[in-house]
Design a protein around this motif. Structure first.
Motif, PDB file in Angstrom:
ATOM      1  N   SER A 158       0.831  -1.199   0.000  1.00  0.00           N
ATOM      2  CA  SER A 158       0.000   0.000   0.000  1.00  0.00           C
ATOM      3  C   SER A 158       0.868   1.253   0.000  1.00  0.00           C
ATOM      4  CB  SER A 158      -0.920   0.015   1.227  1.00  0.00           C
ATOM      5  OG  SER A 158      -1.768  -1.122   1.225  1.00  0.00           O
ATOM      6  N   ASP A 194       1.084  -3.018   5.183  1.00  0.00           N
ATOM      7  CA  ASP A 194      -0.228  -3.169   4.551  1.00  0.00           C
ATOM      8  C   ASP A 194      -0.040  -3.543   3.081  1.00  0.00           C
ATOM      9  OD1 ASP A 194      -1.537  -2.479   6.874  1.00  0.00           O
ATOM     10  OD2 ASP A 194      -1.562  -0.346   6.398  1.00  0.00           O
ATOM     11  N   GLU A 196      -2.132  -5.032  -0.698  1.00  0.00           N
ATOM     12  CA  GLU A 196      -3.396  -5.086  -1.420  1.00  0.00           C
ATOM     13  C   GLU A 196      -3.317  -6.109  -2.546  1.00  0.00           C
ATOM     14  OE1 GLU A 196      -5.601  -1.279  -2.243  1.00  0.00           O
ATOM     15  OE2 GLU A 196      -3.637  -0.426  -1.713  1.00  0.00           O
ATOM     16  N   SER A 206      -7.585  -6.000   1.061  1.00  0.00           N
ATOM     17  CA  SER A 206      -6.379  -5.629   1.798  1.00  0.00           C
ATOM     18  C   SER A 206      -6.078  -6.644   2.885  1.00  0.00           C
ATOM     19  CB  SER A 206      -6.517  -4.225   2.405  1.00  0.00           C
ATOM     20  OG  SER A 206      -7.606  -4.182   3.319  1.00  0.00           O
TER      21      SER A 206
END
Length: 334
Positions: A158, A194, A196, A206
């Protein structure tokens, strides 16, 4: 959808077909016709002109009171049912009754109506600090029920965690996560990244990658002299403080536990006062006539395997006590 006419409007809906054709005069026949329609086709959209596609005379159908009814629809979802089959029957009005049948095959085409889905909400792994670049961390995985390009998934870190791309890299096709930077337990014990999964239509899911760094014994104890007496009077009593030391080790657990000692037979000892602080004190009374100078070596070792150590040498001078002046009576002779 007619094979030659693609409906312009598509939205998720339900299409159901109930075909019933009554023809007063129609020769017995049989055959089949196939249509392909998108799964998000708008309710009421034209699927196909059956009569025209099988070459029937529309005027004869009208005179024979042919009817096509659209019944209440059922969900059109390619992921649940990609193929549909309908049976078209036609009857004439003569004696004996003659009929013909035809199968209608409907293929539901895929639309990008499903988001990717990670197999886990959180992926966890451990890495030893100082692991070489290229070390495999883990492999993440997501699936997409859609078909073809709609189901193709790209994995990314991310944007909000872009700084982690200097430490970790994720293969956009396979989801393999590898180490591309340096990790140091003393700088960062824990990483949360993070990620995705994005399909070709922009739908996404996510997840998180959590990496715990395992400490290794890669730091020697650090010795700092806080204070020191260069000259010690020889009649100083035992436990006189000669020097104060602070000792630290940034490693964790046993790797950071330190013990200090001195080598040789000398009239000094080292004591632990507080956590990480040591004092060098006299052990017995000093005698300058025995030794006027000492080089005291202090060694501090951690408890790691293998153990790491650091040493310092303190130079100490022993001084004498100034003689006290004595007075004798003076005799005067006359």
């Amino acid at each position: 959808m007619d094979r030659r006419n693609q409906p312009e409007q598509t939205m998720k809906g339900h299409v159901g077909l109930l075909l019933c054709i009554a023809v007063l005069s129609f020769a017995a026949a049989s055959g089949q016709v196939t249509y392909s329609i998108p799964e998000e086709m708008k309710i009421g959209s034209l699927v196909g002109n059956v009569a025209q596609d099988i070459g029937l005379d529309l005027k004869r159908l009208a005179s024979g009171r042919a009817r096509i009814h659209s019944a209440d629809g059922k969900p059109l979802d390619r992921e649940n049912s990609e193929q549909m089959s309908l049976l078209l029957s036609a009857f004439d009005g003569g004696e004996p009754l003659m009929s013909g049948t035809m199968q209608i095959h409907v293929t539901v085409l895929d639309a990008n109506d499903n988001s990717p889905h990670f197999t886990k909400p959180v992926y966890e792994a451990t890495l030893t600090e100082n692991s070489p670049k290229g070390t495999s961390v883990m492999t993440v995985s997501a699936s997409d029920k859609d078909k073809g390009s709609n189901g193709e998934i790209t994995y990314i870190i991310s944007n909000s965690k872009h700084r982690f791309s200097e430490i970790f890299q994720i293969d956009k096709t396979s989801g393999a996560v590898i180490l591309v930077g340096n990790i140091d337990y003393e700088k960062n014990k824990h990483y949360q990244v993070d990620i995705e999964a994005v399909d070709s239509g922009g739908l996404s899911d996510s997840s998180k990658i959590i990496v715990d760094v395992i400490d290794v014994n890669d730091n020697r104890p650090l010795i700092n002299v806080l204070s020191k007496s260069d000259n010690i009077v020889e009649d100083s009593p035992p436990d006189t403080v000669i020097a104060m030391l602070s000792v630290s080790d940034p490693d964790s657990a046993e790797n950071g536990e330190v013990e200090c000692s001195m080598i040789g037979s000398i009239p000094f000892k080292i004591q632990s006062t507080l956590n990480g602080f040591y004092s060098l004190v006299t052990d017995v009374a000093l005698d300058r006539e025995v030794a006027s100078h000492y080089n005291v070596s202090v060694t501090c070792c951690d408890q790691g395997v293998p153990s790491l150590s650091s040493s310092i040498t303190l130079s100490l001078q022993i001084t004498t006590v100034p003689d006290k002046q004595t007075s004798r009576p003076t005799i005067k002779h006359k």
